[in-house]
Design an enzyme around this catalytic site. Structure first.
Site, PDB file in Angstrom:
ATOM      1  N   HIS A 176       0.822  -1.210   0.000  1.00  0.00           N
ATOM      2  CA  HIS A 176       0.000   0.000   0.000  1.00  0.00           C
ATOM      3  C   HIS A 176       0.851   1.252   0.000  1.00  0.00           C
ATOM      4  O   HIS A 176       0.524   2.248  -0.645  1.00  0.00           O
ATOM      5  CB  HIS A 176      -0.925   0.004   1.235  1.00  0.00           C
ATOM      6  CG  HIS A 176      -2.268  -0.562   0.921  1.00  0.00           C
ATOM      7  ND1 HIS A 176      -3.066  -1.178   1.854  1.00  0.00           N
ATOM      8  CD2 HIS A 176      -2.950  -0.604  -0.244  1.00  0.00           C
ATOM      9  CE1 HIS A 176      -4.185  -1.577   1.278  1.00  0.00           C
ATOM     10  NE2 HIS A 176      -4.138  -1.238   0.013  1.00  0.00           N
ATOM     11  N   ARG A 182     -11.082  -2.026 -14.287  1.00  0.00           N
ATOM     12  CA  ARG A 182     -10.921  -3.207 -13.418  1.00  0.00           C
ATOM     13  C   ARG A 182     -12.234  -3.428 -12.684  1.00  0.00           C
ATOM     14  O   ARG A 182     -12.417  -3.005 -11.544  1.00  0.00           O
ATOM     15  CB  ARG A 182      -9.774  -2.982 -12.439  1.00  0.00           C
ATOM     16  CG  ARG A 182      -8.390  -3.073 -13.070  1.00  0.00           C
ATOM     17  CD  ARG A 182      -7.322  -3.112 -11.998  1.00  0.00           C
ATOM     18  NE  ARG A 182      -6.074  -3.665 -12.486  1.00  0.00           N
ATOM     19  CZ  ARG A 182      -5.030  -2.930 -12.864  1.00  0.00           C
ATOM     20  NH1 ARG A 182      -5.085  -1.622 -12.827  1.00  0.00           N
ATOM     21  NH2 ARG A 182      -3.918  -3.510 -13.290  1.00  0.00           N
ATOM     22  N   ARG A 233     -13.109  -4.798 -18.408  1.00  0.00           N
ATOM     23  CA  ARG A 233     -12.607  -6.161 -18.240  1.00  0.00           C
ATOM     24  C   ARG A 233     -13.608  -6.953 -17.419  1.00  0.00           C
ATOM     25  O   ARG A 233     -14.064  -6.495 -16.364  1.00  0.00           O
ATOM     26  CB  ARG A 233     -11.265  -6.127 -17.523  1.00  0.00           C
ATOM     27  CG  ARG A 233     -10.847  -7.533 -17.107  1.00  0.00           C
ATOM     28  CD  ARG A 233      -9.451  -7.610 -16.617  1.00  0.00           C
ATOM     29  NE  ARG A 233      -9.294  -7.081 -15.287  1.00  0.00           N
ATOM     30  CZ  ARG A 233      -8.108  -6.972 -14.700  1.00  0.00           C
ATOM     31  NH1 ARG A 233      -7.025  -7.329 -15.355  1.00  0.00           N
ATOM     32  NH2 ARG A 233      -7.999  -6.500 -13.487  1.00  0.00           N
ATOM     33  N   GLU A 251      -2.275 -12.273 -21.181  1.00  0.00           N
ATOM     34  CA  GLU A 251      -1.591 -12.334 -19.881  1.00  0.00           C
ATOM     35  C   GLU A 251      -0.900 -13.669 -19.691  1.00  0.00           C
ATOM     36  O   GLU A 251      -0.167 -13.853 -18.728  1.00  0.00           O
ATOM     37  CB  GLU A 251      -2.614 -12.163 -18.745  1.00  0.00           C
ATOM     38  CG  GLU A 251      -3.259 -10.807 -18.719  1.00  0.00           C
ATOM     39  CD  GLU A 251      -4.400 -10.759 -17.738  1.00  0.00           C
ATOM     40  OE1 GLU A 251      -4.240 -10.162 -16.664  1.00  0.00           O
ATOM     41  OE2 GLU A 251      -5.468 -11.326 -18.054  1.00  0.00           O
ATOM     42  N   ASN A 273       1.551  -7.285 -16.224  1.00  0.00           N
ATOM     43  CA  ASN A 273       1.792  -7.717 -14.842  1.00  0.00           C
ATOM     44  C   ASN A 273       1.728  -9.236 -14.755  1.00  0.00           C
ATOM     45  O   ASN A 273       2.636  -9.888 -14.236  1.00  0.00           O
ATOM     46  CB  ASN A 273       0.744  -7.114 -13.899  1.00  0.00           C
ATOM     47  CG  ASN A 273       0.658  -5.613 -14.037  1.00  0.00           C
ATOM     48  OD1 ASN A 273       1.608  -4.974 -14.461  1.00  0.00           O
ATOM     49  ND2 ASN A 273      -0.490  -5.042 -13.710  1.00  0.00           N
ATOM     50  N   ASP A 274       0.647  -9.787 -15.272  1.00  0.00           N
ATOM     51  CA  ASP A 274       0.536 -11.244 -15.226  1.00  0.00           C
ATOM     52  C   ASP A 274       1.434 -11.904 -16.255  1.00  0.00           C
ATOM     53  O   ASP A 274       2.033 -12.944 -15.980  1.00  0.00           O
ATOM     54  CB  ASP A 274      -0.927 -11.668 -15.430  1.00  0.00           C
ATOM     55  CG  ASP A 274      -1.689 -11.621 -14.119  1.00  0.00           C
ATOM     56  OD1 ASP A 274      -1.158 -12.142 -13.127  1.00  0.00           O
ATOM     57  OD2 ASP A 274      -2.778 -11.032 -14.070  1.00  0.00           O
ATOM     58  N   ARG A 287       4.167 -12.398  -8.901  1.00  0.00           N
ATOM     59  CA  ARG A 287       4.216 -10.932  -8.963  1.00  0.00           C
ATOM     60  C   ARG A 287       4.063 -10.281  -7.587  1.00  0.00           C
ATOM     61  O   ARG A 287       4.402  -9.117  -7.413  1.00  0.00           O
ATOM     62  CB  ARG A 287       3.136 -10.393  -9.911  1.00  0.00           C
ATOM     63  CG  ARG A 287       1.741 -10.693  -9.464  1.00  0.00           C
ATOM     64  CD  ARG A 287       0.715 -10.355 -10.519  1.00  0.00           C
ATOM     65  NE  ARG A 287       0.171  -9.022 -10.390  1.00  0.00           N
ATOM     66  CZ  ARG A 287      -0.894  -8.577 -11.048  1.00  0.00           C
ATOM     67  NH1 ARG A 287      -1.488  -9.360 -11.939  1.00  0.00           N
ATOM     68  NH2 ARG A 287      -1.337  -7.370 -10.874  1.00  0.00           N
ATOM     69  N   CYS A 324      -2.090  -2.788 -21.354  1.00  0.00           N
ATOM     70  CA  CYS A 324      -2.775  -2.190 -20.208  1.00  0.00           C
ATOM     71  C   CYS A 324      -2.119  -2.563 -18.891  1.00  0.00           C
ATOM     72  O   CYS A 324      -2.557  -2.156 -17.833  1.00  0.00           O
ATOM     73  CB  CYS A 324      -4.255  -2.555 -20.200  1.00  0.00           C
ATOM     74  SG  CYS A 324      -4.535  -4.316 -20.014  1.00  0.00           S
TER      75      CYS A 324
HETATM   76  C1  PEP Z   1      -2.055  -7.316 -15.908  1.00  0.00           C
HETATM   77  O1  PEP Z   1      -2.006  -8.490 -15.531  1.00  0.00           O
HETATM   78  O2  PEP Z   1      -1.113  -6.721 -16.472  1.00  0.00           O
HETATM   79  C2  PEP Z   1      -3.294  -6.549 -15.711  1.00  0.00           C
HETATM   80  C3  PEP Z   1      -3.480  -5.387 -16.302  1.00  0.00           C
HETATM   81  O3  PEP Z   1      -4.219  -7.071 -14.884  1.00  0.00           O
HETATM   82  P1  PEP Z   1      -4.118  -7.022 -13.268  1.00  0.00           P
HETATM   83  O4  PEP Z   1      -2.884  -6.274 -12.908  1.00  0.00           O
HETATM   84  O5  PEP Z   1      -5.368  -6.382 -12.794  1.00  0.00           O
HETATM   85  O6  PEP Z   1      -4.032  -8.487 -12.960  1.00  0.00           O
HETATM   86 MG    MG Z   2      -3.812  -9.502 -14.832  1.00  0.00          MG
END
Ligand code: PEP
Ligand code: MG
Length: 831
Positions: free
Chosen positions: A452, A559, A595, A689, A712-713, A723, A760
């Site tokens: 956070h 999201r 999404r 992802e 990210n994923d 992650r 994204c």
């Molecule tokens: C990602 O995985 O890059 C993504 C945008 O989704 P989240 O971070 O919400 O899993």
């Molecule tokens: Mg994701």
């Protein structure tokens, strides 16, 4: 006497206006016709001599016996392919007859790699020949009449002058030498003057107005060429051409130069420098101030249970009032974290745990601490690293209530402004108290990049490094520090030279931010005219309002799971519809990509039963959960489909691993549209992802309306690193060449099938990554709202050609660190 130019290719003939490159469309190189090829062999358009053949094999020019010079440029930006896919069948200086094969090329490979296959056929010596007739807007076969040329009367040509010659040598910094595009720029500049201008490379001499002559000079990066001018305005013409040649004409630095800079930037740390993980990007300088935590002691045993219970409730009320006051005076992320703390302090399990201990004779403080630590132990036992980072929040409310109970001040809110705060770790409430004192930056021994505190720092644009280790303990209070949260580095006691260089970077950054703010609302395209949409990632209507203010051109990721988390039941169709409609209204008329529910893994929802999983990240996540809960999915789809105007909201499927998942969702969307009487088509796209989605992007692209890469994923699955796990946080970097190659492959496979690809994930909010993402082929970038204006400005400062060259180098790097060093070197070239 006229001269017939026949088509060098089978295809569709069209005007130069339809060539998506201003160099050709604006006739900078000369007039002509373009051909959209259907054949793979370029043949001679007349009898003549080959006067230039580019090393990359993508461009050739010929001169006829009458002196007409014609350039054939196969595809756009094909110089970047460095010869791959092109097979020249003749050599420079060869005499050829009309119809002789000149170059064969791999139609499929070049089509996949190039911006476009469209092939301009240009008359480059317009001062000597004009086009009297041309064939356009029809199919054409090789050797069919394409243009008729007539000589321009000698007296109509520009005036020549016998005055003195002025000259100057210049070293070329063009990465590929003078190829077609720079030649056009030079010609365009030369034509603004009366003087004759020539360029000399060794014993070769070429008229600056003639593209062919300039190509024939055969120049390369670092060559010294001499510019000669003669005539009335010779001095001015010389100065203009020399100035132009001294630049890279927007083509970027050559590989060797940038790589050398990157290598230099990747040099090991010197004594006094400490590396860390970037939790919030930025630069800061100021004195170190160590945050000392106050220990709050509590007695084990209490007075009567009634007294301890009363004391506990009174302390809880006081702490709650303080948190609520902070929540009221804050917005965005701070307010959201404070709301989460309000929910925690009222948590019935915590209270029950404390009550139980009070009933056993313990003091209120001891009981509260015990109840909190029960929860912490339970969270630790889950092994879920993302949840473990939330432990900070529990410790935070433990301290706040104990502070209210014992009257112990928490401290930390009276630090001098402009300081760089050093601490073992920071609790969210400590951060909020500290932030009010306007620190310059934060450096933590521990902590993770997704905590956070990291989110709060990013939201406030406060530079922060975490996981810096014990070396930070060596820094004494008051030591001057440079905190570079772009390179992940703290420099203690910097030299005057380091301070000056850092201050200059800070000033440049501020100037860039100001410029970005001023242009935030303008549409975004690269310097050479490629449209790149800059969208924002949002979760709420408030985010959407902020995004619109920042200049976002839509939302590339809503999201929607934020509506579903931290509650006991799923939101109803009406509640969801109201939220989606609010977002669509806030982004008036702009695209909104919602999404579908992405629950599971690190985002559990109590009312969606998911059995215990050994590997939640590899289990029921994203669309897998939604497909297993058809009611939930259909309710959400109906809520989205009801949003007015129809079609503004697009649907995006998370965690796709196979085409079947897309087909399944598409079938439900189409059925619901039928049932609801919605005639407007609604786009359905997929998130990339998983490596599976990346490597089958061609299959997905045939049926998806768009693809958007969740870096990210994708990073965690490509690198097999969780992650949310601080233990591997240092390695989870989306700039790893393996991840970039996946992104590049996704773009290549999908764009070849005519689908746009966006990004994204977090990488789209990383300024160092944007040139690479654009170079790899992403045409939509969805970033955090606060970064939208800056992202637009970065893209505006790029040409596609240099972004592609830069991305190509990034793909060849051996590590994420090398990519980051390369990106820094690239950023340096923009300053
Ligand atoms: C990602 O995985 O890059 C993504 C945008 O989704 P989240 O971070 O919400 O899993
Ligand atoms: Mg994701």
């Amino acid at each position: 006497m006229s001269l017939i130019i026949t088509s060098p290719l089978r295809g569709w003939a069209t005007t130069l206006d339809s060539v998506p490159d201003p160099v050709f469309a604006q006739r900078m190189m000369g007039d002509g016709v373009a051909i959209q090829p259907l054949g793979d062999t370029v043949v001679a358009p007349f009898d003549g001599e080959v006067v230039t053949l580019h090393d990359a094999g993508h461009a050739i020019s010929l001169r006829s016996a009458e002196g007409a010079e014609v350039l054939i440029h196969i595809g756009l930006d094909t110089v970047m392919l460095k010869g791959e896919g092109f097979t020249p069948l003749i050599a420079m200086g060869d005499k050829v007859s009309r119809g002789d094969p000149l170059i064969r090329f791999d139609l499929d490979a070049v089509a996949l790699a190039a911006t476009s296959l469209i092939t301009p056929v240009i008359v480059t010596n317009a001062e000597a020949f004009a086009i009297s007739r041309r064939t356009v807007d029809c199919a054409i076969g090789a050797c069919e009449a394409l243009m008729t040329l007539v000589p321009v009367q000698a007296e109509a040509r520009r005036r020549s002058d016998d005055g003195t010659v002025v000259e100057q040598a210049v070293t070329l910094s063009l990465p590929h030498g003078i190829h077609a595009r720079p030649a056009a720029r030079i010609g365009e500049t030369a034509r603004r003057f009366e003087a004759d201008v020539h360029l000399l490379n060794g014993d070769k001499r070429g008229d600056a107005r003639s593209t062919v002559a300039l190509l024939a000079l055969g120049t390369g990066f670092g060559d010294e060429v001499v510019v000669q001018a003669r005539g009335d305005d010779a001095e001015a013409a010389l100065a203009a051409i020399v100035a132009l040649l001294a630049t890279d004409m927007g083509e970027g630095k050559p590989a060797a130069a940038v790589t050398a800079a990157a290598t230099a930037a990747a040099e090991p740390l010197r004594v006094g420098q400490i590396g860390g993980i970037i939790a919030s990007r930025g630069l800061a300088m100021g004195p170190a101030v160590r945050l000392r935590q106050t220990e709050i002691a509590v007695a084990r045993d209490g007075a009567s249970a009634a007294e301890e219970r009363t004391a506990l409730l009174a302390a809880r009320t006081a702490a709650r009032a303080q948190i609520a006051a902070r929540a009221d005076s804050a917005d965005g992320n701070v307010a959201a974290v404070m709301q989460a703390h309000l929910a925690l302090i009222d948590d019935p399990e915590l209270l029950a745990g404390a009550e139980r201990r009070i009933a056993e004779g313990r003091s209120a403080g001891f009981a509260w601490r015990g109840a909190i630590h029960d929860q912490i132990d339970a969270i630790r036992a889950t092994g879920n690293a993302h949840l473990i980072e939330r432990i900070d929040d529990l410790i935070d409310i433990e301290r706040q209530l104990l502070s209210a109970l014992t009257g112990t001040p928490l401290g930390g809110d009276a630090l001098p402004p402009g300081a760089i705060i050093i601490a073992d770790d920071l609790l969210p409430s400590q951060f909020v108290a500290l932030a009010a004192g306007r620190p310059a930056g934060i450096a933590l021994l521990h902590g993770g990049p997704t905590s956070h505190v990291a989110i709060l720092c990013a939201g406030m644009c406060l530079p922060a490094l975490v996981a810096m280790g014990d070396a930070l303990n060596e820094i004494a209070d008051g030591t001057p520090l440079l905190l570079d949260a772009e390179a992940g580095l703290v420099t203690a006691s910097p030299t005057p030279g380091e301070v000056d260089a850092f201050a200059a970077r800070l000033a440049q950054r501020d100037a860039r931010r100001e410029a970005a703010k001023a242009a935030a609302k303008n549409a975004c395209q690269t310097a050479d005219g490629t449209r790149i949409e800059i969208f924002a990632n949002i979760g709420t209507v408030e985010d959407a309002v902020l995004a619109a203010e920042q200049g976002a051109e839509g939302s590339g990721l809503v999201r929607s799971e934020f509506l579903f988390l931290d509650r006991d039941t799923a939101p109803s169709e009406d509640e969801q519809h109201a939220a989606y409609q609010g977002i669509a209204d806030a982004l008036a008329g702009m695209p909104v990509i919602i999404r579908l529910l992405d629950i599971g893994g690190d985002k559990p929802a109590a009312y969606i039963p998911i059995a215990h999983e050994e590997n939640p990240a590899l289990g029921q996540r994203g669309i897998r959960v939604a497909l297993a809960q058809p009611d939930l999915l259909e309710t959400q789809l109906r809520a989205i489909l009801r949003v007015e105007p129809a079609g503004q909201c697009k649907i995006m499927i998370p965690m796709v691993a196979s085409l079947d998942e897309l087909r399944h969702v598409r079938a439900i969307v189409e059925r619901l549209r039928g049932e609801m009487g919605i005639t407007t088509p609604v786009e359905v796209g997929v998130m990339v992802e998983t490596p599976a989605a990346a490597m089958t992007a061609d299959l997905l692209a045939v049926e998806a309306d768009f693809l958007s890469i969740g870096t990210n994923d994708l990073t965690q699955y490509v690198l097999a690193m969780d992650r949310g796990n601080p233990a591997v946080a240092a390695g989870v970097d989306a700039m790893h060449p393996a991840v970039l190659r996946m992104i590049g492959e996704t773009c290549r496979l999908a764009t070849a099938r005519g689908r746009w690809v966006g990004v994204c994930g977090g990488l789209a909010s990383d300024p160092a990554a944007l040139p690479i993402l654009v170079g790899l082929g992403a045409t939509e970038l969805s970033a955090v709202p606060g970064f939208v204006a800056e992202a637009k400005q970065i893209v505006r400062g790029l040409t596609l050609i240099e972004a592609r060259a830069h991305a190509e180098l990034a793909l060849q790097c051996k590590s994420a660190a090398e990519v980051r060093a390369l990106a820094r070197a690239f950023e340096e070239t923009r300053r």
